[in-house]
Design an enzyme around this catalytic site. Structure first.
Site, mmCIF file in Angstrom:
data_model
loop_
_atom_site.group_PDB
_atom_site.id
_atom_site.type_symbol
_atom_site.label_atom_id
_atom_site.label_comp_id
_atom_site.label_asym_id
_atom_site.label_seq_id
_atom_site.Cartn_x
_atom_site.Cartn_y
_atom_site.Cartn_z
ATOM 1 N N ARG A 1 0.852 -1.186 0.000
ATOM 2 C CA ARG A 1 0.000 0.000 0.000
ATOM 3 C C ARG A 1 0.887 1.235 0.000
ATOM 4 N NH1 ARG A 1 -3.148 -3.234 -1.327
ATOM 5 N NH2 ARG A 1 -5.142 -3.824 -0.357
ATOM 6 N N GLU B 1 -2.518 7.774 -5.034
ATOM 7 C CA GLU B 1 -2.555 6.864 -6.179
ATOM 8 C C GLU B 1 -3.747 7.232 -7.055
ATOM 9 O OE1 GLU B 1 -1.440 2.297 -6.382
ATOM 10 O OE2 GLU B 1 -3.492 2.574 -5.641
ATOM 11 N N HIS C 1 -0.249 -0.290 -10.333
ATOM 12 C CA HIS C 1 -0.902 -1.331 -9.529
ATOM 13 C C HIS C 1 -1.100 -2.604 -10.358
ATOM 14 C CE1 HIS C 1 -3.155 -1.138 -5.504
ATOM 15 N NE2 HIS C 1 -2.966 -2.408 -5.769
#
Length: 338
Positions: free
Chosen positions: A249, A277, A296
């Site tokens: 994360r 993000e 991601h």
């Protein structure tokens, strides 16, 4: 309370997920393996998803969920009186379940195990690249052929694993099997010295891990106490020429502090997640030659996402047969999960 169907029961299921992946996630024989399927996907041009979703749940015993599924609030569950199980064809269920799910005794399963394989493979590949200082070497090659004396190999490299999570443990196992004979350090407050040795690692404090590791790979869950875990002080301890890998994360790492270290050319960074993000256009981490930022992609992608749907459907079959669920998530364990 855990409620399961009787052996041989074919439950009615509702499947809800992002339309971009729904076709890839759901196995083609899903309809034949459940008594009925209502497949929904968010459609900006269509009716309100929450309304369609709750209407479809009225007769559902099982929800096969995925990215894009509305949260299971008390209000939603009031309109789903028969719902008894949720099989999440993705990883984390934190954004999906509410306290009302546990209070109703609904069984929850996650396909996080199926998603772990691609993340582990991606991370191990990045460890190899980082140990060889690949980004630095590639940047130097744009100017001239790098001297052999400046090259770094992986053999005997010290790799620090932050967090003995599902992913972290499997990364340790893969590194321990490598011909590179890595020295593997582990920092996790919930792991004993003996357990770390069984995993193939040496347990150390986080500061010592950063100080001694040429590559630091982050695998901790994002919790209030782990937000900003890798701060300026800890990043400064990583030796010159070291690297940070984050496939967990983004908020586990202090973005500004990492940017300063990478701008100075002291560290490489391999980031599949960031905070925020996505990063805003023009952010330095997007253009620095010693930083690789990917959108991601460490988890299941493209053809791999079928694994998640297959896992979820097999969990439904296990539930219907009264068997234990392999990916069951409990209320007690949820806070420590990703």
């Amino acid at each position: 309370m855990t409620v399961r169907a009787g052996r041989g029961h074919r439950p009615t299921a509702v499947c809800v997920m992002d339309p971009a992946v729904a076709g890839s996630v759901l196995p083609p024989d899903l309809r034949a393996r459940l008594s009925a399927v209502v497949r929904l996907a968010p459609d900006p041009a269509g009716p309100d998803l929450d309304e369609v979703f709750t209407a479809a749940l009225a007769d559902a015993e099982v929800l096969v969920s995925g990215w894009g599924c509305p949260r299971l609030t008390a209000g939603v569950l009031e309109r789903a009186p028969r719902l008894r199980a949720v099989a999440h064809a993705a990883g984390s269920v934190k954004s999906l379940v509410s306290d009302a799910v546990w209070e109703r005794g609904i069984v929850v399963s996650s396909a996080a195990d199926a998603n772990a394989g691609p993340v582990v493979a991606h991370t191990v590949a990045l460890v190899t690249l980082a140990a060889r200082r690949t980004l630095t070497m590639a940047a130097g090659y744009r100017d001239k052929w790098p001297a052999f004396s400046s090259r770094s190999g992986a053999d005997g490299h010290t790799v620090g694993i932050v967090g003995a999570s599902r992913i972290g443990r499997r990364v340790i196992a893969e590194l321990a099997r490598s011909d590179a004979r890595y020295r593997i350090l582990l920092s996790d407050p919930y792991v004993t010295d003996e357990e770390a040795r069984r995993l193939g690692a040496e347990r150390v404090g986080l500061a010592d891990l950063c100080r001694e590791s040429g590559v630091v790979s982050v695998h901790a869950p994002l919790l209030p106490e782990t937000t900003g875990l890798l701060d300026a002080g800890l990043l400064a301890l990583i030796p010159d020429g070291g690297a940070l890998i984050n496939t967990a994360r983004g908020a586990l790492v202090d973005t500004e502090a990492l940017t300063r270290e990478c701008r100075a050319g002291r560290l490489e960074a391999y980031l599949d997640v960031t905070d925020p993000e996505p990063l805003p256009p023009g952010h330095p981490l997007l253009s620095l030659p010693n930083v690789l930022v990917t959108p991601h992609v460490a988890g299941a992608q493209g053809t791999e996402v079928r694994r998640l749907g297959q896992y979820a459907v097999e969990e439904v079959e296990r539930w219907a047969a009264g068997q234990p669920l392999l990916g069951q998530v409990t209320r007690e364990a949820l806070p420590r999960l990703a």
